[in-house]
Structures are given as C-alpha cells and as structure tokens.
Design an enzyme around this catalytic site. Structure first.
Site, PDB file in Angstrom:
ATOM      1  CB  CYS A 253     -22.101  -9.258 -25.356  1.00 59.17           C
ATOM      2  SG  CYS A 253     -20.330  -9.613 -25.378  1.00 59.17           S
ATOM      3  CG  HIS A 343     -20.992  -4.780 -28.000  1.00 58.27           C
ATOM      4  ND1 HIS A 343     -21.216  -4.573 -26.653  1.00 58.27           N
ATOM      5  CD2 HIS A 343     -20.130  -5.812 -28.084  1.00 58.27           C
ATOM      6  CE1 HIS A 343     -20.505  -5.445 -25.958  1.00 58.27           C
ATOM      7  NE2 HIS A 343     -19.843  -6.215 -26.800  1.00 58.27           N
ATOM      8  CD  GLU A 345     -23.371  -1.732 -26.659  1.00 63.49           C
ATOM      9  OE1 GLU A 345     -22.204  -2.023 -26.354  1.00 63.49           O
ATOM     10  OE2 GLU A 345     -24.141  -2.522 -27.219  1.00 63.49           O
TER      11      GLU A 345
END
Length: 371
Positions: A253, A343, A345
């Site tokens: 990001c 992302h 995660e």
C-alpha cells in the site's frame, strides 16, 4: 431518530437519518465495494480522515466483536450506509455496529441512496464532504466542507503510527527478524508474519536507519497508511538507506508508493481510488489473477511495460489492476526488494495474495544464501 445531511464539496446534498454518534464531521468522501469485513475497514488506519460510503446496501448484519479490530480504534472520519441492520445476527457479535460507532464518537448517516452517491464520486472524483446531525442547513455545512484541507499534500503518519517500538513474537521457533515501519499497520500483518516464524519489531514512522539496524533485521517491511505519499520524504530516505545496504525489503500500500518514490518514480492521485475486497489484479510473474483487498487513493507512476533503469538497478511492474491498469506492484531485479499496492493480509478476505508473505520468506532465504 434524528435526521442528518451529507454535503459534498461540489454542493450535492443527501438527506437521511443519523447513524452512530450525533454530531458533525468532515473528511474525504470515498466508497468501499466490500460486502463483508466492515469492522476491519472501520479500524484500518489507512481510512484516517475519510468519510467512507458502503456500496453494499445492508451493513451491520454481523454486529461488532472484540476480536476483528485491525487497530485500537475506528479511524474513519464518517460512515455512510443505505440500510443498516435493525439487529445483529452472528454468534460472535457482542453489540451492534451502530452502538460501537456511537461509543467511539463516529458520526454517520443512513437511509441515503449510496448507489447514487457512488456513481457521483466515480464521475466527479473523490471530494471533501461533511455529515451533520446537528444542523440541517446545507449552505452552512458546505461552507465548512470547503474550508477543510484536501487529501493531496496531507501527511498523516504521525497521527496513526505507534510512538514506541513493540514486538510481536514468532509463533513457534523464531526463524527471522523483521523491522516493520508502522505507517498505519494493521494487526493482521505481523500476525501473518509470525505464523511463518518471523519476530516482528514494529517501529515508529519516523524511525532512522540506525533505529532499523538496531533490531538487526533480516528484512524491513513498509506498511500501509493514510495520506499523500508525496509527503513521506523521511520514509523515502529510510527506504533508500535500506536499499543501499541490500537488506531485503517488502512494502504494501503506502509502502509500495514509498518504494516507488525511492526508486525515482512519481506518485499521483487517482480519480476515486480503489477500496474494497473484490479488485482483480494480475501477478505478472505467474500470470495468475487474484481477487484482492484495496484501500488506496494514490498510485505509483511507473512504466507498465518493459524494465526500468533506476539508481538501484532494474525494476519491473510485477502486478497490475485489471480494471484500470494501475500499477499494483514493483519488483527489483538486482536487489532483494518488492512491493504491492494492495493488502495480502486482508483479515476479512480474500486470501488470494497471502502467498506474498511466503515470497518475503523466500527473499530472506535468498539473501542469506548469497551472503
């Protein structure tokens, strides 16, 4: 139920009902296309100073729990939903979404046509906005909206970053140590690393190369975060110092944008950004298409085709968004570093990109073997 109004910078007005805390708030109006994972969205520090509109019509069905927060608080400036759940229905829920918004003082609005709002933002672009359930005069609120600072040029890292170091231990035997620069890090990021035997030292956003080296890291991680990457000069210089030392580096990001700047590329603001959990991205190294979670309003200006020469060797765009050809990842060919704009995660899913943490492990192993 109190009434509320939403006013956009261009004078567009939406009338609805107060949702969450009663009050007045301001931020950049953006939309999120995720149908699930609203708790993770609300507690993502990357949404700091943004008024988030949900495109899914029904929000709040699963209530709120104490396990799924991605940080210590709700970060959105305001929340916009069409049809909030009248009561939560999930075995893990301990309270309603509205109750939690109210408890944390988050001003929202419900009962508006979020589809019309989303189409307006897609056509006109993300813009400043205000929500008020205190005053019903659009002209007064509009004047306040136009006084707000824009997201372009905003440096928000000091607002969201940890003030002191902390450590997330590895699960099982510690195999590696990673210094993670907290630019607005989400809880699931060090958790995903810990599951791979990584001890994660989370450092403040303003950390120096000496602070990083003190951890004796096997790799450095640059996290997600809010604001304009063009203001992250301190973090860009740190990244260059890491690259100079050939320490393995992984960014996501905002971390992708910082790596891009460190390599000499520019960044720019997208018209309305990517936010949600259903964005298609191609991994050019494998040809696979991933469904991915995004939250970014800025992007890296790097050449999509071929290999670019930089002060740190050759670089290629490794991932690209299939909706609009935005750069979604960078890979250095001559140094141990890579990054993605999205992302991996994502706690609420999808998990297509989870393999990127395995790539980090491979990068560390490769650097050890070449030492």
């Amino acid at each position: 139920m109190s009434s509320a109004i939403l006013v956009l910078e261009d004078g567009t007005v939406f009338e609805g009902d107060a949702y969450g805390a009663v009050g007045e708030t301001f931020g950049e109006a953006v939309f999120s296309t995720g149908m699930t994972g609203y708790q993770e969205t609300l507690t993502d520090p990357s949404y700091h100073r943004q008024v988030v509109a949900m495109t899914a019509p029904h929000v709040g069905n699963t209530g709120w729990n104490d396990e799924d927060d991605e940080s210590s608080k709700i970060w959105v400036a305001g929340y916009v939903v069409r049809d909030p759940a009248r009561r939560p229905s999930n075995w893990r829920s301990t309270r309603s979404l509205e109750a939690e918004l109210d408890r944390q003082g988050i001003v929202g609005i419900s009962g508006i046509d979020t589809r019309a709002l989303t189409r307006h933002l897609r056509e006109r672009g993300a813009m400043k906005a205000g929500i008020s359930s205190l005053h019903a005069d659009p002209a007064t609120l509009l004047a306040k909206v136009r006084e707000q600072a824009p997201m372009t040029g905003a440096n928000l890292l000091a607002d969201v970053s940890v003030k002191e170091n902390y450590v997330i231990p590895a699960k099982g035997a510690r195999r590696y140590t990673v210094a993670a620069l907290d630019l607005g890090i989400k809880s699931n990021t060090p958790r995903r690393m810990a599951e791979r035997g990584i001890e994660v030292h989370v450092l403040p956003a303003g950390s120096s190369i000496e602070d990083v080296l003190a951890v004796n890291p096997d790799a450095v991680f640059l996290s997600n975060g809010p604001g304009d990457p063009a203001t992250a000069d301190t973090q860009v210089e740190l990244t260059r110092a890491v690259l100079d030392r050939n320490i393995p580096l992984f960014g996501i990001c905002l971390g992708n944008q910082i790596l891009g700047r460190a390599l000499g590329f520019g960044t720019y603001k997208l018209k309305y950004g990517h936010r949600g959990i259903n964005q298609p991205v191609m991994d050019r190294t494998t040809g696979k298409v991933e469904v991915t979670a995004h939250n970014h309003g800025f992007a890296v200006d790097a050449p999509l085709e071929g290999v670019a020469e930089t002060p740190y060797g050759r670089v290629e765009v490794s991932h690209v968004c299939l909706n609009d050809n935005v750069v979604e990842g960078l890979r250095l060919l001559d140094r141990p570093a890579f990054s993605v704009q999205y992302h991996p995660e994502a706690a609420a899913g999808p998990h297509d990109a989870d393999y990127l943490f395995d790539r980090l492990v491979e990068l560390i192993e490769g650097a050890r073997n070449n030492a």
